[in-house]
Design a protein around this motif. Structure first.
Motif, mmCIF file in Angstrom:
data_model
loop_
_atom_site.group_PDB
_atom_site.id
_atom_site.type_symbol
_atom_site.label_atom_id
_atom_site.label_comp_id
_atom_site.label_asym_id
_atom_site.label_seq_id
_atom_site.Cartn_x
_atom_site.Cartn_y
_atom_site.Cartn_z
ATOM 1 N N TYR A 177 0.467 -1.478 -0.072
ATOM 2 C CA TYR A 177 -0.040 -0.470 0.034
ATOM 3 C C TYR A 177 1.453 1.652 -0.462
ATOM 4 C CZ TYR A 177 -3.756 -3.053 1.126
ATOM 5 O OH TYR A 177 -5.270 -4.123 1.030
ATOM 6 N N SER A 178 0.492 2.180 -0.971
ATOM 7 C CA SER A 178 1.415 3.889 -0.942
ATOM 8 C C SER A 178 0.779 4.416 -0.187
ATOM 9 C CB SER A 178 1.308 4.184 -2.518
ATOM 10 O OG SER A 178 1.626 3.319 -3.252
ATOM 11 N N ALA A 179 1.127 4.926 0.641
ATOM 12 C CA ALA A 179 1.878 6.294 2.019
ATOM 13 C C ALA A 179 1.246 7.197 0.825
ATOM 14 C CB ALA A 179 1.996 6.165 2.740
ATOM 15 N N SER A 180 0.665 8.214 1.567
ATOM 16 C CA SER A 180 0.573 9.357 1.268
ATOM 17 C C SER A 180 1.381 10.555 2.129
ATOM 18 C CB SER A 180 -1.325 9.614 1.551
ATOM 19 O OG SER A 180 -2.240 9.822 1.458
ATOM 20 N N ASN A 181 1.175 11.420 2.406
ATOM 21 C CA ASN A 181 1.335 12.594 3.515
ATOM 22 C C ASN A 181 2.949 12.058 4.132
ATOM 23 O OD1 ASN A 181 1.042 10.340 5.287
ATOM 24 N ND2 ASN A 181 -0.662 11.295 6.071
ATOM 25 N N GLY A 182 3.793 11.444 3.292
ATOM 26 C CA GLY A 182 5.446 11.687 3.812
ATOM 27 C C GLY A 182 5.413 9.977 4.465
ATOM 28 N N GLU A 183 4.310 9.182 4.885
ATOM 29 C CA GLU A 183 4.095 8.372 5.788
ATOM 30 C C GLU A 183 5.050 6.935 4.744
ATOM 31 O OE1 GLU A 183 3.372 7.606 9.164
ATOM 32 O OE2 GLU A 183 3.176 9.731 9.149
ATOM 33 N N PRO A 184 5.890 5.575 5.531
ATOM 34 C CA PRO A 184 6.393 4.859 4.840
ATOM 35 C C PRO A 184 5.261 4.187 4.326
ATOM 36 C CG PRO A 184 6.210 4.360 7.269
ATOM 37 C CD PRO A 184 5.768 6.066 7.618
ATOM 38 N N ASP A 185 5.499 3.325 3.069
ATOM 39 C CA ASP A 185 4.617 2.351 2.625
ATOM 40 C C ASP A 185 4.162 1.183 3.206
ATOM 41 O OD1 ASP A 185 4.357 3.966 0.569
ATOM 42 O OD2 ASP A 185 6.434 2.449 -1.086
ATOM 43 N N GLU A 186 2.821 0.767 3.350
ATOM 44 C CA GLU A 186 2.593 0.298 4.668
ATOM 45 C C GLU A 186 2.546 -1.504 3.720
ATOM 46 O OE1 GLU A 186 -0.580 -0.991 7.993
ATOM 47 O OE2 GLU A 186 -0.532 0.851 6.154
#
Length: 94
Positions: A54-63
């Motif tokens: 899962y791609s993260a939005s707001n600079g969080e790491p991908d999940e």
């Protein structure tokens, strides 16, 4: 909402059994333990972990995600749900 999801999963399961598939699978965020537990109650098991699915939005790491599977009647030996011992990357998914 849970009963609607259970109904939808049950319908998908029956349809794939009729079509001769070996398993039904779905992807769930590793952090979504409510969904993981719900699907386990519906007979799914964790087949493998998919790294950064899962791609993260707001600079969080991908999940990461769990690829959860439920064997269908055609898979009498349940070989399609034997868990993989190592994680995979999204590009490794068939």
């Amino acid at each position: 909402m849970t009963s609607l999801r259970a109904f939808t999963c049950d319908d998908l399961f029956r349809f794939n059994n009729i079509k001769g598939g070996f398993f039904v699978d779905l992807f769930v965020r590793v952090s979504n333990q409510v969904a993981v537990n719900m699907y386990k109650q519906l007979g799914y098991s964790v087949y493998r972990t998919v790294l950064e699915y899962y791609s993260a939005s707001n600079g969080e790491p991908d999940e990461d995600a769990y690829d959860m599977r439920k064997a269908l009647s055609r898979d009498t030996e349940k070989k399609s749900i034997i868990p993989l011992p190592h994680p995979v990357r999204p590009e490794d998914i068939e």
